[in-house]
Design a protein around this motif. Structure first.
Motif, PDB file in Angstrom:
ATOM      1  N   HIS A  42      -0.172  -0.978  -8.670  1.00 30.90           N
ATOM      2  CA  HIS A  42       0.818  -0.119  -8.016  1.00 30.90           C
ATOM      3  C   HIS A  42       0.973  -0.495  -6.549  1.00 30.90           C
ATOM      4  O   HIS A  42       2.096  -0.558  -6.024  1.00 30.90           O
ATOM      5  CB  HIS A  42       0.408   1.346  -8.144  1.00 30.90           C
ATOM      6  CG  HIS A  42       1.337   2.292  -7.464  1.00 30.90           C
ATOM      7  ND1 HIS A  42       2.590   2.582  -7.946  1.00 30.90           N
ATOM      8  CD2 HIS A  42       1.197   3.013  -6.304  1.00 30.90           C
ATOM      9  CE1 HIS A  42       3.190   3.437  -7.129  1.00 30.90           C
ATOM     10  NE2 HIS A  42       2.373   3.710  -6.131  1.00 30.90           N
ATOM     11  N   GLU A  43      -0.137  -0.776  -5.887  1.00 32.90           N
ATOM     12  CA  GLU A  43      -0.084  -1.139  -4.465  1.00 32.90           C
ATOM     13  C   GLU A  43       0.660  -2.450  -4.272  1.00 32.90           C
ATOM     14  O   GLU A  43       1.499  -2.583  -3.366  1.00 32.90           O
ATOM     15  CB  GLU A  43      -1.506  -1.241  -3.910  1.00 32.90           C
ATOM     16  CG  GLU A  43      -1.573  -1.429  -2.406  1.00 32.90           C
ATOM     17  CD  GLU A  43      -1.127  -0.212  -1.623  1.00 32.90           C
ATOM     18  OE1 GLU A  43      -0.819  -0.367  -0.431  1.00 32.90           O
ATOM     19  OE2 GLU A  43      -1.078   0.901  -2.200  1.00 32.90           O
ATOM     20  N   MET A  44       0.375  -3.446  -5.119  1.00 34.26           N
ATOM     21  CA  MET A  44       1.075  -4.724  -5.018  1.00 34.26           C
ATOM     22  C   MET A  44       2.574  -4.556  -5.217  1.00 34.26           C
ATOM     23  O   MET A  44       3.380  -5.123  -4.474  1.00 34.26           O
ATOM     24  CB  MET A  44       0.549  -5.728  -6.055  1.00 34.26           C
ATOM     25  CG  MET A  44      -0.679  -6.492  -5.653  1.00 34.26           C
ATOM     26  SD  MET A  44      -0.906  -8.001  -6.650  1.00 34.26           S
ATOM     27  CE  MET A  44      -0.775  -7.404  -8.329  1.00 34.26           C
ATOM     28  N   ILE A  45       2.943  -3.776  -6.231  1.00 37.80           N
ATOM     29  CA  ILE A  45       4.362  -3.637  -6.531  1.00 37.80           C
ATOM     30  C   ILE A  45       5.091  -2.874  -5.430  1.00 37.80           C
ATOM     31  O   ILE A  45       6.173  -3.281  -4.985  1.00 37.80           O
ATOM     32  CB  ILE A  45       4.574  -2.975  -7.908  1.00 37.80           C
ATOM     33  CG1 ILE A  45       4.107  -3.924  -9.021  1.00 37.80           C
ATOM     34  CG2 ILE A  45       6.038  -2.588  -8.108  1.00 37.80           C
ATOM     35  CD1 ILE A  45       4.168  -3.336 -10.410  1.00 37.80           C
ATOM     36  N   THR A  46       4.512  -1.777  -4.965  1.00 28.73           N
ATOM     37  CA  THR A  46       5.206  -1.017  -3.917  1.00 28.73           C
ATOM     38  C   THR A  46       5.329  -1.846  -2.638  1.00 28.73           C
ATOM     39  O   THR A  46       6.381  -1.851  -1.993  1.00 28.73           O
ATOM     40  CB  THR A  46       4.493   0.312  -3.630  1.00 28.73           C
ATOM     41  OG1 THR A  46       3.107   0.074  -3.344  1.00 28.73           O
ATOM     42  CG2 THR A  46       4.606   1.255  -4.815  1.00 28.73           C
ATOM     43  N   ARG A  47       4.284  -2.578  -2.295  1.00 22.10           N
ATOM     44  CA  ARG A  47       4.388  -3.456  -1.128  1.00 22.10           C
ATOM     45  C   ARG A  47       5.407  -4.556  -1.366  1.00 22.10           C
ATOM     46  O   ARG A  47       6.148  -4.930  -0.460  1.00 22.10           O
ATOM     47  CB  ARG A  47       3.017  -4.087  -0.825  1.00 22.10           C
ATOM     48  CG  ARG A  47       1.968  -3.139  -0.309  1.00 22.10           C
ATOM     49  CD  ARG A  47       0.710  -3.923  -0.008  1.00 22.10           C
ATOM     50  NE  ARG A  47      -0.437  -3.114   0.313  1.00 22.10           N
ATOM     51  CZ  ARG A  47      -1.647  -3.600   0.604  1.00 22.10           C
ATOM     52  NH1 ARG A  47      -1.838  -4.920   0.603  1.00 22.10           N
ATOM     53  NH2 ARG A  47      -2.645  -2.812   0.882  1.00 22.10           N
ATOM     54  N   GLY A  48       5.434  -5.088  -2.602  1.00 26.99           N
ATOM     55  CA  GLY A  48       6.365  -6.152  -2.921  1.00 26.99           C
ATOM     56  C   GLY A  48       7.823  -5.692  -2.834  1.00 26.99           C
ATOM     57  O   GLY A  48       8.688  -6.432  -2.357  1.00 26.99           O
ATOM     58  N   LEU A  49       8.098  -4.477  -3.281  1.00 27.19           N
ATOM     59  CA  LEU A  49       9.448  -3.946  -3.183  1.00 27.19           C
ATOM     60  C   LEU A  49       9.886  -3.839  -1.728  1.00 27.19           C
ATOM     61  O   LEU A  49      11.016  -4.212  -1.367  1.00 27.19           O
ATOM     62  CB  LEU A  49       9.537  -2.573  -3.850  1.00 27.19           C
ATOM     63  CG  LEU A  49       9.234  -2.513  -5.352  1.00 27.19           C
ATOM     64  CD1 LEU A  49       9.382  -1.068  -5.846  1.00 27.19           C
ATOM     65  CD2 LEU A  49      10.152  -3.422  -6.150  1.00 27.19           C
ATOM     66  N   LEU A  50       8.994  -3.331  -0.896  1.00 29.45           N
ATOM     67  CA  LEU A  50       9.342  -3.175   0.511  1.00 29.45           C
ATOM     68  C   LEU A  50       9.486  -4.530   1.192  1.00 29.45           C
ATOM     69  O   LEU A  50      10.373  -4.744   2.025  1.00 29.45           O
ATOM     70  CB  LEU A  50       8.287  -2.331   1.219  1.00 29.45           C
ATOM     71  CG  LEU A  50       8.167  -0.881   0.713  1.00 29.45           C
ATOM     72  CD1 LEU A  50       7.060  -0.156   1.474  1.00 29.45           C
ATOM     73  CD2 LEU A  50       9.492  -0.136   0.850  1.00 29.45           C
TER      74      LEU A  50
END
Length: 213
Positions: free
Chosen positions: A201-209
């Motif tokens: 979840h952390e990777m994906i949310t950071r990746g989106l931003l």
């Protein structure tokens, strides 16, 4: 200034495109994005100049040349493009122009779920301070662009049905550029439980931003 995100979802239903994208549409809304969702690839025919991020979850399926041209033009002009698992790297199998955008294409996975360890690499902001973690799910074997900036990798687990593959190091998460646009991809995410793992979840949310214009 409010950012605008477009979520495009559909294709094979086994990857639960509605529920999984709802999860990240909620996250983006909480970050003050104006989020629009579409269940048709005709969204790529619209004027996308004001869209700062496209999140796609569309496994397999077909895309027309005008639809693909619209997507590629938007990213080249600066719109970010991001996604996970088959929704981004097992879409539109007959379109090499799309694979040049994503930097990878799914080829194979084991018949059953396997456990594998994901190792973040480098100091990129998407994976900074994330420790190695284990996933029990589908593990993707894929063909990947050597120009990708790999942010996480894994050892592909032995597959008795495909012994010729061996146990190569396989990219799991990467970023790349397409014109002015930023592209974020992770191959994790076959099911909601995968996305709910805290490091995923952390990777994906950071990746989106990160991918956002």
């Amino acid at each position: 200034m409010t950012k605008r995100a477009l979520v495009v979802r559909g294709g094979w239903a086994g990857h639960d495109p509605v529920a999984t994208t709802d999860r990240y549409a909620k996250f983006l809304s909480e970050k003050d994005f104006a989020v629009t969702t579409s269940s048709t690839l005709d969204a790529y025919l619209d004027d996308l100049t004001g869209i700062d991020l496209i999140v796609q979850c569309w496994t397999m399926g077909t895309i027309t040349s005008p639809q693909l041209d619209g997507l590629l033009a938007a990213v080249r002009a600066g719109t970010g493009f991001a996604g996970w698992h088959g929704g981004i790297v097992d879409a539109f199998r007959d379109q090499p122009g799309y694979h040049l955008l994503t930097g990878g294409q799914f080829i194979h996975h084991h018949k059953d779920f396997v456990s594998y360890v994901v190792h973040p690499v480098g100091g990129h902001e998407v994976v900074a301070d994330i420790e190695a973690f284990e996933v029990h799910s589908e593990q993707y074997y894929l063909h990947a662009d050597p120009g990708n900036e790999v942010l996480a990798a894994t050892e592909y687990q032995p597959d008795p049905d495909r012994r010729e593959i061996g146990t190569p190091e396989m990219p799991v998460t990467w970023v790349r550029r397409h014109g002015l646009g930023r592209v974020f991809v992770t191959t994790i995410g076959h099911r909601m439980a995968d996305l709910e793992l805290p490091p995923v979840h952390e990777m994906i949310t950071r990746g989106l931003l990160w991918a956002t214009r």
